[in-house]
Every structure is written in structure tokens, then in C-alpha cells.
Scaffold this active site. Structure first.
Site, PDB file in Angstrom:
ATOM      1  CB  SER A 193      -0.770   0.027   1.182  1.00  0.00           C
ATOM      2  OG  SER A 193      -1.467   1.244   1.561  1.00  0.00           O
ATOM      3  CE1 TYR A 245      -4.059  -1.691   5.244  1.00  0.00           C
ATOM      4  CE2 TYR A 245      -3.194   0.325   4.822  1.00  0.00           C
ATOM      5  CZ  TYR A 245      -3.771  -0.943   4.314  1.00  0.00           C
ATOM      6  OH  TYR A 245      -3.965  -1.197   3.150  1.00  0.00           O
TER       7      TYR A 245
END
Length: 243
Positions: free
Chosen positions: A137, A149
Site C-alpha cells: 500500500s 496498518y
């Protein structure tokens, strides 16, 4: 990709569905897995293709990574590629990140890909053009309010580079794709759509990305056209991160 055999995790989501579609379009055989059993059923109805094998599975369960690799070997007759696409988002201020939240994100986003790569490596070793692609990501660059995350995706990128070095002598390449803001249901589920559209409007490309664009990047890295590319992070982000 014709005839190549690929294991894809997180196959029922927006990027995963597009990835399955692109692999089938290019002639690959696919074993697709997702924790969402109903999502796997949707994939089955949508594609109705005997080259697609679906296995609902929670990758955090004990023994699940080896189980799904064994399923791929049995159903596909071998393995040429692994795509670690399964992942979960978590947004909260640092002080509101519970230990359980941290552990869950790390288990799904980082530990499961590690275990899958470890289980798949013996099958991939020596296969012509064998490749692992980890879907990371743009979060590897770090943002406020999503420490777990970001850390999980940063760790996945570092794992990718380690795999490239360790598995390269065995003929296995490893790369990462780092999507930016992609127009999938996850934008709504994470509450990021408003921010994503605002940021995307200022990008060189001027819009959010499409899951098909991420899928195309992943499939290119899986294929022989990327045969001299390993240990790399390919940002599919509309120009948000610029070298």
C-alpha cells in the site's frame, strides 16, 4: 500467463476480483481464497470457469497457509505464482490502538503472507518464471491514525525484499505493488472515500485508481516480461509518490 498456475489470497475483494479476472483473461489457472465464503460464491457465479478453483479459508487459522498451498498443488498440479493480496484496514489514533487491534492487523497483513511464502517456496523453487507478488500500500510511506496498518504494510515491503534476496538463487522473484487510493468498497468501509477523492483530485493523474489497474500491475510482475525485476516496489498511485 497462459497455463501458469497462481494462488491468490483476498480474492473476493475489489482488487482481488479484478486480479482473478485479469489472470483468467490471460490464460492462467487460479486457486483463489478468501475468508468471505459468500464472496467466493459470488466469484464462482461471476466467472463460471473451470480454470478457477475457490477455497474459502481464514488464513490466520493454524496450518491454513500450508493447507491452501497443498490445495493449490493438488488442484492446479503445481504452482508458478503467489499473490498475497488479503489484508485488513484499521484506523484509530495511536492511543486508541488496542493490543488486540495491532495483533489482528499484523496477523492478517504480515504474518499470513510470511507463512504463505514459506509454505509456497519449495513448490515455486526451480519453476521457470516463478514469482511472488505482495500487495502492499502507499501506507508504507506512513500516515497519521493508522499505525498498525502502516507498520504491517511496511513490514510486508521489507519481507518482499528479503524474499527477493533469499529466493532469487532458487529462481523465484519477489516484488510488491503499492496501490494508492483505489476505488473499491474498502474506501467506504474505512471511511476514507471523502479524503481519497480530495487527495486524488490534486494528483498528477487527477483521480482515484481503478482495481483493474492494480491487477494489471500485479499480473505484469507475475509474468515473464518482468523476468529481471525483483525486490522492487511498484507504486500504482496516480503519482502520489514520486521518485
Amino acid at each position: 500467463m497462459s497455463g501458469r498456475r497462481v494462488l491468490v489470497t483476498g480474492a473476493a475483494g475489489g482488487i482481488g476480483t479484478s486480479l482473478v479476472a485479469e489472470l483468467l483473461l490471460q490464460g492462467a489457472q487460479v486457486l483463489a481464497t478468501d475468508v468471505d465464503a459468500s464472496g467466493c460464491e459470488r466469484l464462482k457465479r461471476r466467472f463460471d470457469d473451470d480454470r478457477l478453483h475457490l477455497v474459502p479459508l481464514d488464513l490466520t487459522e493454524s496450518g491454513a497457509p500450508q493447507q491452501i498451498v497443498d490445495q493449490a498443488l493438488g488442484r492446479l498440479g503445481g504452482l508458478d505464482g503467489l499473490v498475497n493480496n488479503a489484508g485488513v484496514e484499521h484506523r484509530a489514533a495511536l492511543g486508541e490502538h488496542s493490543t488486540a487491534d495491532w495483533a489482528r492487523v499484523m496477523e492478517i497483513n504480515l504474518s499470513a503472507p510470511f507463512r504463505l511464502a514459506r509454505a509456497a517456496a519449495p513448490a515455486l523453487a526451480g519453476r521457470p518464471g516463478a514469482a511472488i507478488v505482495n500487495v502492499c500500500s502507499i501506507a508504507v510511506t506512513g500516515f497519521a491514525g493508522q499505525a498498525a496498518y502502516d507498520a504491517s504494510k511496511g513490514g510486508l515491503l521489507s519481507l518482499t525484499r528479503s524474499l527477493a534476496v533469499e529466493l532469487g538463487p532458487l529462481g523465484v522473484r519477489a516484488n510488491a505493488v503499492c496501490p494508492g487510493f483505489i476505488d473499491t468498497p474498502m474506501l467506504d468501509e474505512s471511511g476514507l472515500r471523502g479524503l481519497a477523492e480530495k487527495v486524488a483530485a490534486r494528483l498528477p493523474i487527477g483521480r482515484c485508481g481503478h482495481p483493474e489497474e492494480v491487477a494489471a500491475a500485479v499480473v505484469w510482475l507475475l509474468g515473464t516480461g518482468a523476468g529481471y525485476v525483483t525486490g522492487q516496489a511498484l507504486f500504482v498511485d496516480g503519482g502520489m509518490v514520486r521518485a
